[in-house]
Design a protein around this motif. Structure first.
Motif, PDB file in Angstrom:
ATOM      1  N   GLY A 127     -28.373   6.865 -22.183  1.00  0.00           N
ATOM      2  CA  GLY A 127     -28.732   7.481 -20.907  1.00  0.00           C
ATOM      3  C   GLY A 127     -30.164   7.968 -20.806  1.00  0.00           C
ATOM      4  O   GLY A 127     -30.570   8.471 -19.760  1.00  0.00           O
TER       5      GLY A 127
ATOM      6  N   SER B 129     -25.399  10.565 -24.153  1.00  0.00           N
ATOM      7  CA  SER B 129     -24.100   9.894 -24.115  1.00  0.00           C
ATOM      8  C   SER B 129     -24.308   8.407 -24.395  1.00  0.00           C
ATOM      9  O   SER B 129     -23.859   7.547 -23.645  1.00  0.00           O
ATOM     10  CB  SER B 129     -23.422  10.054 -22.753  1.00  0.00           C
ATOM     11  OG  SER B 129     -23.275  11.403 -22.427  1.00  0.00           O
TER      12      SER B 129
ATOM     13  N   HIS C 268     -27.747   5.725 -17.701  1.00  0.00           N
ATOM     14  CA  HIS C 268     -27.131   4.455 -18.098  1.00  0.00           C
ATOM     15  C   HIS C 268     -27.218   3.448 -16.955  1.00  0.00           C
ATOM     16  O   HIS C 268     -27.268   2.251 -17.152  1.00  0.00           O
ATOM     17  CB  HIS C 268     -25.631   4.636 -18.368  1.00  0.00           C
ATOM     18  CG  HIS C 268     -25.300   5.690 -19.358  1.00  0.00           C
ATOM     19  ND1 HIS C 268     -25.228   7.017 -19.039  1.00  0.00           N
ATOM     20  CD2 HIS C 268     -25.015   5.604 -20.666  1.00  0.00           C
ATOM     21  CE1 HIS C 268     -24.906   7.709 -20.117  1.00  0.00           C
ATOM     22  NE2 HIS C 268     -24.775   6.880 -21.116  1.00  0.00           N
TER      23      HIS C 268
ATOM     24  N   TRP D  36     -21.592   4.297 -18.966  1.00  0.00           N
ATOM     25  CA  TRP D  36     -21.303   4.757 -20.312  1.00  0.00           C
ATOM     26  C   TRP D  36     -20.577   3.631 -21.066  1.00  0.00           C
ATOM     27  O   TRP D  36     -19.647   3.014 -20.539  1.00  0.00           O
ATOM     28  CB  TRP D  36     -20.424   6.017 -20.241  1.00  0.00           C
ATOM     29  CG  TRP D  36     -20.067   6.568 -21.569  1.00  0.00           C
ATOM     30  CD1 TRP D  36     -20.902   7.166 -22.474  1.00  0.00           C
ATOM     31  CD2 TRP D  36     -18.762   6.582 -22.158  1.00  0.00           C
ATOM     32  NE1 TRP D  36     -20.199   7.545 -23.590  1.00  0.00           N
ATOM     33  CE2 TRP D  36     -18.875   7.198 -23.425  1.00  0.00           C
ATOM     34  CE3 TRP D  36     -17.509   6.131 -21.749  1.00  0.00           C
ATOM     35  CZ2 TRP D  36     -17.799   7.383 -24.283  1.00  0.00           C
ATOM     36  CZ3 TRP D  36     -16.421   6.307 -22.600  1.00  0.00           C
ATOM     37  CH2 TRP D  36     -16.573   6.932 -23.846  1.00  0.00           C
ATOM     38  N   CYS D  37     -21.008   3.329 -22.238  1.00  0.00           N
ATOM     39  CA  CYS D  37     -20.454   2.248 -23.070  1.00  0.00           C
ATOM     40  C   CYS D  37     -20.674   0.855 -22.493  1.00  0.00           C
ATOM     41  O   CYS D  37     -20.033  -0.104 -22.940  1.00  0.00           O
ATOM     42  CB  CYS D  37     -18.968   2.458 -23.352  1.00  0.00           C
ATOM     43  SG  CYS D  37     -18.691   3.790 -24.511  1.00  0.00           S
TER      44      CYS D  37
ATOM     45  N   ASN E 139     -26.080  15.123 -22.551  1.00  0.00           N
ATOM     46  CA  ASN E 139     -24.813  14.526 -22.133  1.00  0.00           C
ATOM     47  C   ASN E 139     -24.386  14.732 -20.694  1.00  0.00           C
ATOM     48  O   ASN E 139     -23.207  14.577 -20.388  1.00  0.00           O
ATOM     49  CB  ASN E 139     -23.696  15.025 -23.056  1.00  0.00           C
ATOM     50  CG  ASN E 139     -23.725  14.302 -24.382  1.00  0.00           C
ATOM     51  OD1 ASN E 139     -23.667  13.073 -24.419  1.00  0.00           O
ATOM     52  ND2 ASN E 139     -23.837  15.034 -25.465  1.00  0.00           N
TER      53      ASN E 139
ATOM     54  N   SER F 237     -25.976   2.948 -27.087  1.00  0.00           N
ATOM     55  CA  SER F 237     -24.695   3.083 -26.404  1.00  0.00           C
ATOM     56  C   SER F 237     -23.727   3.856 -27.275  1.00  0.00           C
ATOM     57  O   SER F 237     -23.811   3.798 -28.505  1.00  0.00           O
ATOM     58  CB  SER F 237     -24.120   1.698 -26.123  1.00  0.00           C
ATOM     59  OG  SER F 237     -22.867   1.816 -25.505  1.00  0.00           O
ATOM     60  N   ASP F 238     -22.785   4.547 -26.641  1.00  0.00           N
ATOM     61  CA  ASP F 238     -21.705   5.170 -27.407  1.00  0.00           C
ATOM     62  C   ASP F 238     -20.668   4.137 -27.801  1.00  0.00           C
ATOM     63  O   ASP F 238     -19.701   4.468 -28.477  1.00  0.00           O
ATOM     64  CB  ASP F 238     -21.029   6.262 -26.569  1.00  0.00           C
ATOM     65  CG  ASP F 238     -21.668   7.615 -26.817  1.00  0.00           C
ATOM     66  OD1 ASP F 238     -22.564   7.702 -27.674  1.00  0.00           O
ATOM     67  OD2 ASP F 238     -21.277   8.585 -26.140  1.00  0.00           O
TER      68      ASP F 238
END
Ligand code: DGJ
Length: 694
Positions: A481, A478, A194, A167-168, A443, A497-498
Motif C-alpha cells: 500500500g 498492509s 494498493h 489487498w493481496c 495499515n 503484498s501480504d
C-alpha cells in the motif's frame, strides 16, 4: 518569436518550445533527433492546422495548460486566492537556467502574483527524465491542483496501461483504449495505496514487452496522486500527474509537485522497465552500503502473529538460520499490550509480559546464529486503547466519529510534537538494541487526504535515517500500500503484498518489474497452505518464486518436512550464490507465446549470463509447451543453456528432450527468434534456466 530547448540522451530527445513568451510546450518527445535539427522549424512544423467550427488557432498544450489561453482541456493549475475566488494567471517567460542535462524555466504571471517554475533533467545512463513544477505567490493562495510538467502522449497508441489492485492483489494492469475525453485516476486515500500505483505506460501500436515504442511515467509521491490522460477534441493527448486535488489544506505562498519520472523506450515495455529499475536502484534508494549483499530474511508474522513466546521464537530463529536466513525480523506484537490488532499501537515500549528481560535475549540469540535483527513498527498509527491515546487524544488525525481502519486511527504527522514523540520512541528502541532493520507498516487509509501528513512522515523518516544511517527500512502498508519512488528515497525494500501465495506473487512481481528492480522487492516463502488464499502450494514453486526477488521465509519452519527443508536449502543456496549479479541485473518481461506462462529473464548488465524464470500460472490451452522467445541477447554469439531444475520434471513429461538431460549450446539469434522449448509441466510450477555467454 520562438524560444526552444532540448534534452538528449543516446535514445531520446525532448524538445520544449515557447512561442511569443507563452508557457513552454513539449513539441517533440521520442527517438533521438539529429544534433543539427532546426528546433524553430520543428516547432513551426508542430503547429496544427485550423478548420471550420473552431478557434482561429490551436491553444498550446503547454507544460501547464492555461484556461486563460482558451485551452479547453484540463488545466495544469487550479488555484484560488485567500477569499476563495478563482485566480486565473497568464504566464509569460521570465528566465531560463540551462545546464548540460537540465533545464529550469521560469514564467511570471502577468498580474505579478504567481511565478511558475518547471524543472527537467535527463539521466544519460538510466534514460529517465525527472520533471517537477512549483508555484510561488506574493500572497497566500489555496491550491486545488498543480500538475507536474505536462507531457504529450503519442498519437500512434491505441491503449494506455495503468495500475489497480487490492489487498493481496497488487499491481493489476488496466488497459484502457484511448478515446475522446479523459481517463482520470485519483487516489484520495492519503497513501500510495494498493488500488492506485501511480504509474502509466503508453505503448505505441505494435509494442510488446520486447519490441516497439513505449512511454512510461511514474509519480514519486506517497500521499495519493491524480492522473489525467486526456484526448482533446482536436486529437492531441496530454498526460498530467500531480498530488491528488485539494490535498493542500492550508493557504500558502509556495506549492510544489513531487517528481514525475518519465521515459521513452524504443525497445518495448522492457525499455521503460529497465530505465525505472536502474534509476530507482542506482539513483533513488540510498542503501547504507550499496555493496552489501541483500540478506535472506526470516519474518515471523505468519508463524506466530501476536503470540510471542521467547523460547518458541528462539527455536524458530534457529531453524530459520539453519535454512539459510541471515536477518530475523520480529513483526507486530512485541510492544505495549499488543495481544491482537485492537490495541496498543503507539505504546512503543517492549512488553515485559512477553519479554521480561527486554529484547536482548532474543537479539543475542539471533546474533549468535549469525543473523542480524529487524523489528516492526507502525509509527503513524494509534489505537484508542493505548496509553498514548489516553494521554494525547488530540494527536489522532480526523474526527472522533471517523470510521476506523483495522481498529486504529492515524496520528497527525503534521504536528511537530507527534513527530518528536515518535522519533524519541523509535530512536530509543534503536539505541537500546542492536537493530539494523525496521519494517515500517501503515495499515489504514487516512480519514482524508492531506499533503501535510505525507510531508510529516517524510520528515520523520529523514530524521531517523540521518540519525541511524546504518538502519535499513522496509516500506509496508498492509503489503504493497505504500510503494513509490518518494517513499523509496527514504526506504530500502517494499513488502509487495501480504499474499505469500506464490501464484499470486508470480503475477504481481512480474507487473511490478515495470518499475521496480529485484533488490527492493521482498518475496517470502510462505506456509504450505497459504494464509490469505487457502491454496496449497508445493515448496519448489514457493521457493523459486521467492528467489526471483529479495528472498525470505515467512512460514513457521517447524511445519517443514525433511524434503521441503532440503528443497528450500538448495534454492536458497542457489539464490545466495547468484544474488550479487542478480541484484544488478535487468528484469526483462518476456513475450510469452503461451498466456499460461509468465516468464522473465534476468540479464546481467554486461550480458554475460542470465536466468529465465518461466512460471506456469495455469494449464495451457494446447498440449505441448510453446517455445519461449528470449530477448536482448547477442544474435551472433552462443550461449550455454542449462535447465537448472530439470529433476523437477513430472512423470507426465515423458519425452526425450535434449534440454532435460544436458546443457545445450544455442545462438542468441535462435533463442530470440525461435525461442527455447521447455518440457511439459504442471500448473503452479517454475522452470529455471541458466544462460551463459560462451
Ligand atoms: C500488515 C503487514 O503487511 C503484515 O506483513 C504484518 O506486518 C502485519 N501488518 C502486522 O500487523
Amino acid at each position: 518569436m520562438i524560444q526552444s530547448w532540448r534534452l538528449d540522451d543516446s535514445r531520446q530527445t525532448l524538445v520544449l518550445a515557447s512561442q511569443n513568451g507563452h508557457l513552454a510546450e513539449v513539441v517533440y518527445w521520442g527517438p533521438r533527433l539529429p544534433d543539427d535539427e532546426g528546433l524553430e522549424t520543428l516547432t513551426m512544423a508542430h503547429t496544427l492546422d485550423v478548420t471550420g467550427g473552431m478557434l482561429d488557432a490551436n491553444p498550446e498544450l503547454s507544460i501547464c495548460p492555461e484556461a486563460t489561453r482558451t485551452f479547453s482541456g484540463q488545466p495544469g493549475l487550479v488555484i484560488r486566492d485567500a477569499l476563495g475566488r478563482p485566480y486565473l494567471p497568464k504566464f509569460c517567460f521570465a528566465h531560463e537556467e540551462v545546464s548540460e542535462n537540465g533545464i529550469v524555466l521560469t514564467f511570471a504571471d502577468q498580474a505579478g502574483t504567481l511565478t511558475y517554475r518547471a524543472s527537467f533533467s535527463i539521466d544519460q545512463e538510466t534514460h529517465v527524465i525527472e520533471a517537477s513544477a512549483e508555484i510561488e505567490s506574493t500572497r497566500p493562495m489555496h491550491l486545488h491542483w498543480l500538475a507536474a510538467p505536462v507531457f504529450p502522449a503519442p498519437q500512434l497508441s491505441d491503449a494506455m496501461i495503468d495500475f489497480a489492485g487490492r489487498w493481496c492483489g497488487e499491481f493489476q494492469m488496466n488497459r484502457t483504449p484511448w478515446s475522446a475525453g479523459i481517463r482520470y485516476r485519483e487516489n484520495r486515500t492519503g497513501r500510495t495505496g494498493h488500488e492506485h500505483f501511480p504509474g502509466l505506460i503508453v505503448p505505441c501500436r505494435g509494442a510488446t514487452n520486447a519490441i516497439g515504442h513505449a512511454y512510461g511515467f511514474h509519480y514519486g509521491w506517497s500521499g495519493g496522486h491524480r492522473m489525467v490522460a486526456e484526448e482533446l477534441p482536436d486529437g492531441r493527448r496530454q498526460v498530467q500527474f500531480g498530488h491528488a486535488t485539494r490535498i493542500e489544506n492550508e493557504p500558502a505562498t509556495r506549492f510544489a509537485t513531487a517528481t514525475l519520472y518519465a521515459v521513452f523506450s524504443d525497445d518495448g515495455l522492457n525499455g521503460c522497465a529497465v530505465a525505472f529499475q536502474r534509476h530507482l536502484r542506482d539513483r533513488i534508494v540510498q542503501f547504507p552500503d550499496r555493496a552489501r549483499l541483500r540478506p535472506v530474511h526470516y519474518n515471523c508474522w505468519e508463524a506466530v502473529y501476536f503470540d510471542h513466546n521467547l523460547p518458541e521464537l528462539k527455536e524458530i530463529a534457529s531453524r530459520a538460520a539453519d535454512l539459510g536466513a541471515e536477518r530475523f525480523v520480529l513483526d507486530d506484537g512485541w510492544f505495549g499490550e499488543r495481544d491482537d490488532d485492537t490495541r496498543a499501537l503507539s505504546d512503543w515500549e517492549v512488553d515485559p509480559r512477553k519479554y521480561p528481560d527486554g529484547l536482548t535475549p532474543l537479539i543475542d540469540h539471533v546474533h549468535d546464529l549469525g543473523m542480524t535483527f529487524g523489528i516492526w513498527f507502525e509509527p503513524e498509527m494509534i489505537n484508542a486503547d493505548s496509553n498514548v491515546f489516553r494521554a494525547h487524544p488530540d494527536w489522532a488525525l480526523g474526527g472522533e466519529d471517523q470510521i476506523l481502519g483495522r481498529q486504529q486511527m492515524a496520528l497527525n504527522m503534521a504536528l511537530p510534537e507527534v513527530r518528536e514523540f515518535l522519533f524519541e520512541r523509535i530512536g530509543q528502541t534503536l539505541t537500546d538494541n542492536d537493530i539494523d532493520y525496521i519494517k515500517w507498516d501503515h495499515n489504514r487509509v487516512l480519514p482524508m487526504p492531506d499533503a501535510a501528513q505525507t510531508r510529516g512522515s517524510y520528515a520523520l523518516l529523514d530524521r531517523l535515517r540521518e540519525t541511524f544511517p546504518e538502519v535499513e527500512i522496509e516500506s509496508c502498508a498492509s503489503g504493497g500500500g505504500r510503494i513509490d519512488f518518494g517513499i523509496l528515497r527514504r526506504t530500502h525494500r517494499v513488502w509487495l503484498s501480504d499474499s505469500n501465495d506464490a501464484l499470486e506473487r508470480l503475477k504481481m512481481q512480474h507487473n511490478a518489474a515495470l518499475f521496480l528492480p529485484m533488490v527492493v522487492i521482498g518475496s517470502h516463502v510462505g506456509p504450505r497452505t497459504c494464509h490469505t488464499s487457502g491454496r496449497m502450494i508445493d515448496i519448489r514453486f514457493r521457493a523459486w518464486v521467492a528467489a526471483q526477488r529479495h528472498m525470505g521465509f515467512e512460514m513457521d519452519p517447524r511445519e517443514l518436512t525433511n524434503e521441503e527443508t532440503g528443497v528450500l536449502r538448495e534454492v536458497t543456496n542457489w539464490w545466495k550464490a547468484n544474488r550479487k549479479w542478480l541484484a544488478d541485473a535487468d528484469i526483462l518481461r518476456l513475450d510469452s507465446s503461451d498466456p499460461a506462462v509468465i516468464a522473465e529473464q534476468h540479464l546481467e548488465q554486461a550480458g554475460g549470463q542470465f536466468v529465465v524464470f518461466a512460471g506456469k500460472a495455469e494449464t495451457s490451452a494446447q498440449i505441448a509447451p510453446r517455445p519461449l522467445r528470449l530477448t536482448r541477447l547477442s544474435p551472433d554469439r552462443h550461449y550455454r543453456i542449462e535447465l537448472l531444475n530439470r529433476a523437477d520434471a513430472p512423470g507426465l513429461s515423458r519425452g526425450d528432450q535434449a534440454i532435460k538431460s544436458s546443457p545445450l549450446k544455442l545462438s542468441g539469434a535462435y533463442l530470440m527468434s525461435h525461442g527455447l522449448t521447455l518440457p511439459w509441466s504442471f500448473p503452479e510450477t517454475m522452470w529455471v534456466v541458466k544462460g551463459t555467454l560462451l
